[in-house]
Design a protein around this motif. Sequence first.
Motif, PDB file in Angstrom:
ATOM      1  N   ASP A 107     -12.240   5.776   1.795  1.00  0.00           N
ATOM      2  CA  ASP A 107     -12.290   5.050   3.267  1.00  0.00           C
ATOM      3  C   ASP A 107     -13.612   3.655   3.104  1.00  0.00           C
ATOM      4  O   ASP A 107     -13.983   2.946   3.099  1.00  0.00           O
ATOM      5  N   ASN A 108     -14.758   4.953   3.131  1.00  0.00           N
ATOM      6  CA  ASN A 108     -16.119   4.691   2.936  1.00  0.00           C
ATOM      7  C   ASN A 108     -17.486   4.855   2.597  1.00  0.00           C
ATOM      8  O   ASN A 108     -18.190   4.311   2.229  1.00  0.00           O
ATOM      9  N   ARG A 163     -19.921   2.216   1.855  1.00  0.00           N
ATOM     10  CA  ARG A 163     -19.266   1.176   3.162  1.00  0.00           C
ATOM     11  C   ARG A 163     -19.972   0.256   3.497  1.00  0.00           C
ATOM     12  O   ARG A 163     -19.865  -1.501   3.556  1.00  0.00           O
ATOM     13  N   ASP A 164     -21.553  -0.595   3.338  1.00  0.00           N
ATOM     14  CA  ASP A 164     -22.143  -1.152   4.093  1.00  0.00           C
ATOM     15  C   ASP A 164     -22.858  -2.109   2.302  1.00  0.00           C
ATOM     16  O   ASP A 164     -23.144  -3.405   2.785  1.00  0.00           O
ATOM     17  N   ARG A 215     -20.034  -3.222   0.839  1.00  0.00           N
ATOM     18  CA  ARG A 215     -18.123  -3.058   0.919  1.00  0.00           C
ATOM     19  C   ARG A 215     -17.709  -4.285   1.895  1.00  0.00           C
ATOM     20  O   ARG A 215     -16.677  -4.622   1.669  1.00  0.00           O
ATOM     21  N   PHE A 216     -18.329  -4.090   3.160  1.00  0.00           N
ATOM     22  CA  PHE A 216     -18.201  -4.500   3.873  1.00  0.00           C
ATOM     23  C   PHE A 216     -19.002  -4.757   5.304  1.00  0.00           C
ATOM     24  O   PHE A 216     -20.602  -4.218   4.882  1.00  0.00           O
ATOM     25  N   ASP A 217     -19.137  -5.902   5.465  1.00  0.00           N
ATOM     26  CA  ASP A 217     -19.871  -7.214   6.111  1.00  0.00           C
ATOM     27  C   ASP A 217     -20.231  -6.152   8.002  1.00  0.00           C
ATOM     28  O   ASP A 217     -18.909  -5.746   7.904  1.00  0.00           O
ATOM     29  N   GLU A 218     -20.889  -7.348   9.071  1.00  0.00           N
ATOM     30  CA  GLU A 218     -21.137  -6.067  10.395  1.00  0.00           C
ATOM     31  C   GLU A 218     -19.927  -6.836  11.003  1.00  0.00           C
ATOM     32  O   GLU A 218     -19.625  -6.070  11.730  1.00  0.00           O
ATOM     33  N   ASN A 219     -18.855  -7.397  10.412  1.00  0.00           N
ATOM     34  CA  ASN A 219     -17.649  -7.788  10.903  1.00  0.00           C
ATOM     35  C   ASN A 219     -16.667  -6.718  10.729  1.00  0.00           C
ATOM     36  O   ASN A 219     -14.983  -7.379  10.591  1.00  0.00           O
ATOM     37  N   ASN A 220     -17.037  -5.308   9.195  1.00  0.00           N
ATOM     38  CA  ASN A 220     -15.172  -5.104   8.952  1.00  0.00           C
ATOM     39  C   ASN A 220     -14.632  -5.479   6.985  1.00  0.00           C
ATOM     40  O   ASN A 220     -13.759  -5.454   7.628  1.00  0.00           O
ATOM     41  N   ASN A 221     -15.178  -6.967   7.633  1.00  0.00           N
ATOM     42  CA  ASN A 221     -14.455  -8.581   6.089  1.00  0.00           C
ATOM     43  C   ASN A 221     -15.263  -7.597   4.414  1.00  0.00           C
ATOM     44  O   ASN A 221     -15.991  -7.040   4.624  1.00  0.00           O
ATOM     45  N   GLU A 234     -14.144  -4.157  -3.527  1.00  0.00           N
ATOM     46  CA  GLU A 234     -13.406  -4.684  -3.277  1.00  0.00           C
ATOM     47  C   GLU A 234     -13.992  -6.571  -4.418  1.00  0.00           C
ATOM     48  O   GLU A 234     -12.609  -7.000  -3.939  1.00  0.00           O
TER      49      GLU A 234
END
Length: 194
Positions: free
Chosen positions: A40-41, A44-45, A47-53, A61
Amino acid sequence: MEKFNTIISPAVPVTTENIDTDQIIPARFLKATTREGFGDNLFRDWRFDENNNPITSFPLENPKYSGNILIAGKNFGCGSSREHAAWAIADYGFKVVISSEFADIFNNNALNNGVLTVTVSPNFLAAAFAAIESDNNTGIKVDLENQYVELIATGEKESFEINGYRKECLLNGYDNIDYLLAQKDKIEAYETAR
């Protein structure tokens, strides 16, 4: 572990070079003591922005990419020696990572956790990235028994090296303990003869 022989799959391309284990699985996610959930991670940094989008420009993604093969730029898995990086790749569902160069510790950790690392020439790596760019669903065949990787669309093939012990473990689905248990009769015969 699962037995591994041959896989034919589309691939997810991450062309970045020198991807270190902190990018593969950031240190803040290393608190678990079992191997589950690390996928899931993975990245991680990236795949997803600071707002978890989700960042859909990142291949994991981007819905146009799928498959059980990760193709990465050279020097994959450098940095710290965390085994969690291999756990994250396996837990995400990748069976194979292809690159032109792997960090030694990552390479061993991946093989120990049932993820085949395939080292190819820079030219073959470039051809693989180009084939995926041309058709993101193109298949890549990895044949462990015969030790080659093939780009299905073009027919380009390249052989790869693997330690004989690691190959036997992957082909049979053995971890290090399973391998020893499989040798039990030979060990007992040797001990009896001494």
